[in-house]
Scaffold this motif. Structure first.
Motif, PDB file in Angstrom:
ATOM      1  N   LEU A 318       0.844  -1.215  -0.176  1.00 55.38           N
ATOM      2  CA  LEU A 318       0.253   0.107  -0.068  1.00 55.38           C
ATOM      3  C   LEU A 318       0.884   1.297   0.093  1.00 55.38           C
ATOM      4  CD1 LEU A 318      -2.715  -1.284   2.589  1.00 55.38           C
ATOM      5  CD2 LEU A 318      -2.999  -1.062   0.211  1.00 55.38           C
ATOM      6  N   PRO A 319       0.549   2.348  -0.670  1.00 54.11           N
ATOM      7  CA  PRO A 319       1.306   3.522  -0.759  1.00 54.11           C
ATOM      8  C   PRO A 319       1.325   4.247   0.718  1.00 54.11           C
ATOM      9  CG  PRO A 319      -0.815   3.938  -1.843  1.00 54.11           C
ATOM     10  CD  PRO A 319      -0.671   2.333  -1.698  1.00 54.11           C
ATOM     11  N   ILE A 320       2.558   4.833   0.858  1.00 53.36           N
ATOM     12  CA  ILE A 320       2.436   5.565   2.171  1.00 53.36           C
ATOM     13  C   ILE A 320       2.394   7.030   2.035  1.00 53.36           C
ATOM     14  CG2 ILE A 320       4.167   6.255   4.044  1.00 53.36           C
ATOM     15  CD1 ILE A 320       5.573   3.605   3.331  1.00 53.36           C
ATOM     16  N   ASP A 323       4.598   9.694   0.168  1.00 57.99           N
ATOM     17  CA  ASP A 323       5.516   9.017  -0.856  1.00 57.99           C
ATOM     18  C   ASP A 323       5.203   9.332  -2.400  1.00 57.99           C
ATOM     19  OD1 ASP A 323       6.891   8.194   1.146  1.00 57.99           O
ATOM     20  OD2 ASP A 323       6.661   6.096   0.695  1.00 57.99           O
ATOM     21  N   GLU A 324       6.166   9.407  -3.162  1.00 56.71           N
ATOM     22  CA  GLU A 324       5.739   9.561  -4.745  1.00 56.71           C
ATOM     23  C   GLU A 324       4.887   8.403  -5.084  1.00 56.71           C
ATOM     24  OE1 GLU A 324       9.288  10.278  -7.085  1.00 56.71           O
ATOM     25  OE2 GLU A 324       8.026  10.171  -8.993  1.00 56.71           O
ATOM     26  N   PRO A 325       3.774   8.655  -5.999  1.00 58.80           N
ATOM     27  CA  PRO A 325       2.973   7.624  -6.343  1.00 58.80           C
ATOM     28  C   PRO A 325       3.545   6.727  -7.520  1.00 58.80           C
ATOM     29  CG  PRO A 325       2.255   9.986  -7.109  1.00 58.80           C
ATOM     30  CD  PRO A 325       3.232  10.220  -6.491  1.00 58.80           C
ATOM     31  N   SER A 326       2.933   5.605  -7.528  1.00 59.57           N
ATOM     32  CA  SER A 326       3.491   4.747  -8.570  1.00 59.57           C
ATOM     33  C   SER A 326       2.929   5.059  -9.910  1.00 59.57           C
ATOM     34  CB  SER A 326       3.172   3.268  -8.219  1.00 59.57           C
ATOM     35  OG  SER A 326       3.353   2.404  -9.163  1.00 59.57           O
ATOM     36  N   MET A 330      -0.531  -1.240  -8.694  1.00 66.80           N
ATOM     37  CA  MET A 330       0.245  -2.466  -8.124  1.00 66.80           C
ATOM     38  C   MET A 330      -0.300  -3.680  -8.420  1.00 66.80           C
ATOM     39  SD  MET A 330       2.881  -2.696  -6.371  1.00 66.80           S
ATOM     40  CE  MET A 330       3.318  -1.276  -5.432  1.00 66.80           C
ATOM     41  N   ARG A 356      -9.293   1.349   1.920  1.00 65.33           N
ATOM     42  CA  ARG A 356      -8.161   2.122   1.237  1.00 65.33           C
ATOM     43  C   ARG A 356      -8.494   2.275  -0.082  1.00 65.33           C
ATOM     44  NH1 ARG A 356      -3.241   2.096   3.978  1.00 65.33           N
ATOM     45  NH2 ARG A 356      -2.340   3.358   2.341  1.00 65.33           N
ATOM     46  N   ARG A 415     -10.081   4.303  -7.335  1.00 68.10           N
ATOM     47  CA  ARG A 415      -9.068   3.418  -6.312  1.00 68.10           C
ATOM     48  C   ARG A 415      -9.962   1.987  -5.988  1.00 68.10           C
ATOM     49  NH1 ARG A 415      -8.264   7.519  -1.568  1.00 68.10           N
ATOM     50  NH2 ARG A 415     -10.329   8.329  -2.465  1.00 68.10           N
ATOM     51  N   ALA A 438      -3.742   4.167  -8.721  1.00 66.24           N
ATOM     52  CA  ALA A 438      -4.242   4.317  -7.201  1.00 66.24           C
ATOM     53  C   ALA A 438      -4.985   2.882  -6.954  1.00 66.24           C
ATOM     54  CB  ALA A 438      -5.534   5.254  -6.954  1.00 66.24           C
TER      55      ALA A 438
END
Length: 974
Positions: A318-320, A323-326, A330, A356, A415, A438
Motif C-alpha cells: 500500500l502507498p505511504i 511518498d511519490e505515487p507509483s 500495483m 483504502r 481506487r 491508485a
C-alpha cells in the motif's frame, strides 16, 4: 451558420499558443530547420488548406484545387467516390461534372510535390498519407494517445497529448474553401472531435488541480455553445474546486434557465446530481458522472489464523502518504500449492484494507485449475466484471476489444481493489489489470506467472504451508483449547499429517466438530494411511493428493449426504443452484437443502452466494471420482438426463416468457422422471434466471453432447437464442448453434437440421460472419425443399432475404421475399405472410418506391391486427410512419410512430423502441415541434447509450446538434 464558432476556434488557438510552440510554420520555418534533415511534404486542413514542400516552401493552389484537396484530406486514407466529390465541389453540378473532376484531379497531381500519393480507385480517389504528413492524422493520433493515457490513469500525459492535439488547429476547418453535400457532415464530425478534445483537456486539467485554467477555457465555450451540458458541468465543477461555491451554483441557475427557455427541458440528471453535490460540499474531483462502488469480495474467512508475515508483506504494497505515487497500478501474485490457503489470505487481507479502496472491490474466479471445467478466458471474465461495474440493463459491447476499452474507461482514475482468483496463465490476467495507479490487483495462482512478473512488474508472494505453531492456533480457534489440551499427542499427529495445509486442517476440524464424541486420536489414526498421506505431503502440485482426507470426511456423512456429494461430481458448471442440485441428486428442494448444508458443514461445499454452491477444485475432483465409484452407470446416466432436462425445460419456459410471440416454436419432450423444472413467475424472473444460469446452461449443452443427448443439445441452443440476441452475446450465440449443428448431425430429423442451419445462419449474420451465414441459410433452404417443408422454405427465404438486404444485394433480396410471400400464402400462415409483407414494404421504402411500400405495409397491418400480433403490428406501423414521413404526410407519420411506440413499450423491447423514437423525432422536427423532437431524441439517445450502440448514438446526437444549430440561427435572426 456552418462550422465551429470563430470565437471558440480563436480561443483554442490562443490558449494552446500560450503553452506550446506552433508545429505548422511552413512559410517561416522549414522542416529541415526542425529536424535537421530533408522531410516529406506536409498537408494542412485544420485551418487554411495548404501544402508545404520538403524545403518549407508553400505550394500555390487555385480555389478549386484547395476545395478538392480539402475533400480528400478530410477523408485521408479512405477512398472518396467521384459522386461524393462532385457533390462536395458543386452545389448545382454541371452535366460535365465527372469529366471536370478528372481534369481537376490531374491538375492537382501536377501542382502537388513529387511523392504525393493521390491514387485512382475503381469508384473514385484515395489520398494516402502517413500520420506525420497530414495535420488531421496527427490530431486524431494525439487524441487516441491522450485517451489511452487517461485509461491508464496517467492524467498528466493525457493532458499533454490533448494540448498537442489542439495545437494542430490554425483556424477554421478547411478555411478558404466552400464545400457542400455530405462533406459538410464529415466536417461536422471533425469539429465535434475538436469540441470533445477541448472538454477532455479541461477535465484532465481539473484532475490535475488546475480549476482556474478550466474556468478561463470554458467561459467562451459556454457563451458560444450554451446548450452543451457537459461543458456547463465542468465549469460548475471548476468553480467548486476553485473554492467558488456561489459561482458554481450561479452557473447551474444560468444553464437551467437557458435550457428551459430554449428547449423547454430541465438539466440532465447528471447535472442535477452535480448541483446537489456542490450544495452538499461533496462535488467529485473528476467530472459529473456518478459512480456506484461495487463490493464483490467473498465473505471473510471466519476462522482465519496465522500468516502474520504474509499480511505484513501485503500491507507493504500500500502507498505511504507523502511518498511519490507509483506510475502504474500495483499487482501482486500470491502463488503456492493447491489447498495452501491462497484465496483465504487474499480475501482476508482485502477485507482489512477495503477502506483504502473506496471506489470498489471486485472479485472473479478464473477457474485456472478447476478439475472439471476449462479455465475462464479473459473474454468471459471481463463480461463478469463489467456486470459489476454497470447496471444490468446496459447493453454489453459486442467485441472483446470494446469490452476491455469500456472496462478500462470505467476504472480510469479510480481506487479499486481487484481480486483475480485461481489464474493459470498471464494471458488470463493481463487484460484485467486496472489502469489507475491508485488501484491494486491481487492474483492467486498455483503457477508463479513469470510473465506478469517480468512484463508487468508484479510482486511475487510465495505462500508456504502453515508452520506447526500456526496450524495449532488454527485448530485451537476451531475446536477450543480444552479439547486440544486433552489430546496433545493426537493434535501433533494431525498437524503433521496435514502438513500445514489449511484446507486439510479445516476438513479435519469439521469432522471433529460434527462428531463431537469422536476422539481426536481416532482422527489421527485415520490419517496414518501412508500411501495416500505421503502423496499429499511430498508432491509440489497437488492433484488427487487429499483423497484420503476427503474420503475420511465423507465417511462420517449420512448416507444421503455422501450420495449427494457423489452426484455433485457430475455437475458440469462452475457452480450449481439449489434447484439444479435437487434435480441432479433426485430429491425435493427442501431435502436437498438439508443435504447441502451437511456438506457445507464438512467443508466439502461452499454457498458462495445465496442459493448457489461450489466446491474447491480438489474437493470437486474427489467428488468426480466418487461419482464413478459410488454410482452405477444407470444412476449416472439418469442423473445427467434429469439435470439436462432441468436446464432444457426451465430455459424453454423462460424463453416463452421473454418472447411469447416467437416464431418457429419447437416442441420438447416430457422431462425425465424425477425432473422438476424451476417455475418462473414472469419475464423479469426469466431474465434473472438466464443471467444467473448462463455459464451452467452452456456447460449443460456440452454435457448433453458428451452423453449422446443430441436432441436436448440442439434444443438448448434454441432456448438460449432470444437471451443471447437480446443481450448482444453474439459469440455465445454462434458457439451454441455450432454445437447444436454437430449434435443434430446424429439425428434423422430433416426439419431439425433445417432449423439449426437457419438459426446458425442468422447468428453468424448478426456476428458479422457473412459468408458462413449465407452458407447455412442456403443449406436451410435446400433441406426444407428436399423434405417438402413449405413453411420452412418460406422462413428460410425470408431470413436469407434479410441477410442479402444487409449486403445491399437487392435483386436476390426481392426474389426471396416474393417467393417467401407465395409460400406463406400456400400454407395459410397469415402471420408469416404479414411479416414478409412488412419486409417488402420496408424494402420498397428504402428504394423510394413509396406507393408500393405503402400497399404492402397496409396489407400487412390488416393481417397482423386480425391475428393480434402486437409486435408485428408495431414494426409495420413504424414502416408506415417512415413512408408517411418521406411522402410529406408528417402529421400522419406522427400517429403511426406514436402507436408503434406504445406497442413496443408494452413489449419492453428497448432496441426497437429507440429506433421508433428516433424516427418520431424526425417527424416532430419537420412539423416545427422542436421541444418534442429534442425530448424523443434524448430518450432514444439514452437507450442507445445504455446499449453502447455508438453508431446509432452518433446519428441521434447529430440530429440534436443540428436542431440546436437551427435554434441558434433563429435566435440570431431575432
Amino acid at each position: 451558420m456552418f462550422g465551429l464558432p470563430v470565437l471558440l476556434l480563436s480561443t483554442v488557438i490562443r490558449l494552446v499558443g500560450n503553452n506550446r510552440r506552433r508545429r505548422h510554420k511552413c512559410a517561416t520555418e522549414s522542416p529541415q530547420a526542425r529536424s535537421g534533415a530533408l522531410a516529406d511534404a506536409t498537408y494542412n486542413v485544420l485551418g487554411p488548406v495548404r501544402v508545404c514542400r520538403p524545403d518549407g516552401r508553400q505550394v500555390h493552389l487555385t480555389g478549386m484545387q484547395r476545395a478538392l484537396l480539402a475533400s480528400l484530406l478530410l477523408n485521408v486514407n479512405t477512398p472518396v467516390s467521384r459522386e461524393r466529390l462532385v457533390e462536395a465541389l458543386w452545389e448545382d453540378p454541371p452535366a460535365s461534372a465527372i469529366a471536370n473532376l478528372q481534369t481537376y484531379v490531374a491538375q492537382l497531381r501536377k501542382a502537388l510535390p513529387p511523392g504525393t500519393r493521390l491514387l485512382t480507385k475503381e469508384t473514385g480517389y484515395l489520398f494516402e498519407a502517413r500520420v506525420e504528413e497530414v495535420d488531421l492524422l496527427e490530431f486524431e493520433e494525439a487524441i487516441r494517445l491522450a485517451r489511452d493515457r487517461a485509461e491508464q490513469g496517467d492524467v498528466d500525459a493525457a493532458a499533454c497529448q490533448f494540448e498537442k492535439a489542439l495545437s494542430m488547429w490554425r483556424g477554421k476547418l478547411a478555411e478558404g474553401t466552400k464545400l457542400a453535400g455530405s462533406m459538410l457532415a464529415r466536417m461536422t464530425e471533425v469539429e465535434e472531435r475538436l469540441t470533445a478534445a477541448r472538454l477532455d483537456w479541461a477535465e484532465a486539467k481539473l484532475a490535475l488541480g488546475r480549476p482556474t485554467e478550466v474556468i478561463e477555457d470554458l467561459r467562451p465555450f459556454v457563451t458560444e455553445q450554451p446548450l452543451h451540458e457537459r461543458a456547463w458541468g465542468l465549469l460548475m465543477l471548476a468553480h467548486s474546486r476553485a473554492g467558488q461555491r456561489d459561482k458554481a451554483l450561479e452557473v447551474f441557475r444560468h444553464v437551467r434557465s437557458v435550457l428551459i427557455d430554449e428547449l423547454g427541458i430541465e438539466p440532465s440528471e447528471e447535472l442535477q446530481q452535480l448541483h446537489a453535490a456542490v450544495l452538499a460540499g461533496t462535488a467529485p474531483v473528476r467530472g459529473p458522472a456518478p459512480w456506484t462502488s461495487p463490493s464483490q469480495l467473498p465473505s471473510d474467512v471466519k476462522h482465519f489464523s496465522g500468516r502474520e508475515t504474509e499480511l505484513a508483506t501485503l500491507d507493504g504494497l500500500l502507498p505511504i502518504p507523502g511518498d511519490e505515487p507509483s506510475p502504474t497500478a500495483m499487482t501482486c501474485v500470491i502463488s503456492g500449492t493447491g489447498g495452501v490457503g491462497k484465496t483465504s489470505l487474499a480475501v482476508h487481507w482485502a477485507h482489512g484494507v477495503r477502506d483504502r479502496f473506496p471506489d470498489g472491490q471486485l472479485y472473479v474466479d478464473l477457474r485456472g485449475f478447476s478439475p472439471a471445467a476449462t479455465p475462464m478466458p479473459a473474454t468471459d471474465a471481463v463480461r463478469i466484471l463489467l456486470g459489476f461495474l454497470q447496471p444490468l440493463h446496459h447493453r454489453m459491447p459486442a467485441t472483446f476489444d470494446e469490452q476491455i476499452g469500456l472496462y478500462r474507461s470505467l476504472l480510469a482514475g479510480r481506487r479499486v481493489l481487484i481480486l483475480l482468483d485461481n489464474a493459470r496463465e498471464p494471458d488470463q490476467v493481463r487484460p484485467l489489470l486496472p489502469p489507475s495507479p491508485a488501484s491494486l490487483a491481487l492474483v492467486t495462482s498455483r503457477n508463479v506467472l513469470t510473465g506478469l512478473i517480468a512484463a508487468e512488474g508484479a510482486h511475487l508472494l510465495r505462500l508456504a504451508p502453515l508452520s506447526n505453531a500456526q496450524a495449532g492456533r488454527l485448530l485451537k480457534r476451531r475446536l477450543g483449547q480444552d479439547r486440544l489440551a486433552a489430546e496433545r499427542e493426537a493434535v501433533d499427529d494431525i498437524i503433521k499429517a496435514c502438513a500445514g495445509l489449511p484446507l486439510a486442517l479445516g476438513i479435519v476440524a469439521a469432522r471433529a466438530t460434527i462428531s463431537a464424541d469422536l476422539p481426536l486420536t481416532a482422527l489421527a489414526e485415520e490419517l496414518q494411511a501412508e500411501n495416500t498421506r505421503l502423496d499429499a505431503l511430498q508432491t509440489g502440485e497437488l492433484d488427487t493428493d487429499l483423497r484420503e482426507i476427503f474420503g475420511s470426511s465423507c465417511h462420517v456423512l449420512s448416507p444421503g449426504a455422501a450420495e449427494a456429494f457423489a452426484y455433485l461430481g457430475l455437475a458440469p458448471g462452475p457452480d450449481i443452484s439449489l434447484q439444479a442440485a435437487a434435480n441432479l441428486i433426485g430429491h425435493p428442494v427442501a431435502h436437498t437443502r438439508t443435504l447441502l448444508r451437511a456438506l457445507e458443514t464438512a467443508h466439502l461445499l461452499h454457498q458462495h452466494v445465496q442459493g448457489r454452491y461450489r466446491m474447491h477444485d480438489l474437493v470437486r475432483l474427489y467428488a468426480i471420482e466418487r461419482a464413478s465409484v459410488d454410482l452405477s452407470v444407470d444412476e449416472r446416466a439418469a442423473a445427467v438426463r434429469r439435470l439436462v432436462d432441468f436446464f432444457l425445460h426451465t430455459s424453454y419456459a423462460a424463453d416463452r416468457l421473454l418472447s411469447p410471440q416467437r416464431r418457429n416454436v419447437i416442441e420438447v419432450d416430457m422431462p425425465a422422471p424425477g425432473c422438476l423444472p424451476h417455475a418462473l413467475a414472469d419475464a423479469a424472473a426469466a431474465q434473472a434466471w438466464f443471467r444467473a444460469e448462463h455459464p451452467c446452461l452452456l456447460a449443460a449443452q456440452r454435457l448433453a453432447v458428451e452423453h449422446g443427448l443430441h436432441v436436448a443439445a440442439w434444443q438448448l441452443a434454441w432456448t438460449l437464442d432470444t437471451f443471447h440476441l437480446a443481450h448482444n452475446l453474439l459469440p455465445n450465440c454462434v458457439s451454441v448453434w455450432r454445437t447444436a449443428l454437430s449434435a443434430v448431425e446424429h439425428l434423422d430429423d430433416p426439419d431439425a437440421h433445417a432449423l439449426v442451419h437457419l438459426l446458425l445462419g442468422r447468428a453468424c449474420g448478426r456476428a458479422g460472419h457473412h459468408a458462413e451465414s449465407l452458407t447455412h441459410l442456403g443449406e436451410a433452404l435446400a433441406l426444407s425443399e428436399r423434405s417438402g417443408n413449405i413453411a420452412g422454405q418460406a422462413t428460410a427465404r425470408h431470413t436469407l432475404a434479410l441477410a442479402l438486404a444487409g449486403r445491399k444485394e437487392y435483386e436476390p433480396t426481392l426474389f426471396h421475399l416474393e417467393h417467401a410471400l407465395r409460400l406463406y400464402k400456400d400454407v395459410g400462415d397469415a402471420l408469416g405472410e404479414a411479416n414478409v409483407l412488412n419486409s417488402l414494404g420496408w424494402f420498397h421504402a428504402m428504394r423510394a418506391d413509396f406507393a408500393q411500400a405503402q400497399m404492402h405495409c397496409e396489407e400487412a397491418l390488416a393481417l397482423l391486427r386480425r391475428h393480434d400480433d402486437r409486435l408485428g403490428e408495431a414494426a409495420t406501423l413504424d414502416s408506415l410512419g417512415y413512408i408517411a414521413h418521406n411522402t410529406g404526410h408528417h402529421a400522419q407519420a406522427l400517429g403511426y410512430y406514436q402507436r408503434a411506440l406504445t406497442l413496443r413499450r408494452e413489449s419492453g423491447n428497448a432496441s426497437t423502441e429507440a429506433g421508433t423514437l428516433s424516427r418520431l423525432g424526425d417527424a416532430y422536427r419537420v412539423l416545427g415541434c422542436r421541444a418534442e423532437a429534442v425530448r424523443v431524441w434524448s430518450e432514444a439517445l439514452a437507450i442507445y447509450r445504455d446499449q453502447h450502440d455508438t453508431a446509432q448514438m452518433k446519428q441521434v446526437q447529430d440530429r440534436l446538434d443540428a436542431l440546436r444549430e437551427e435554434s441558434f440561427q433563429t435566435a440570431d435572426r431575432a
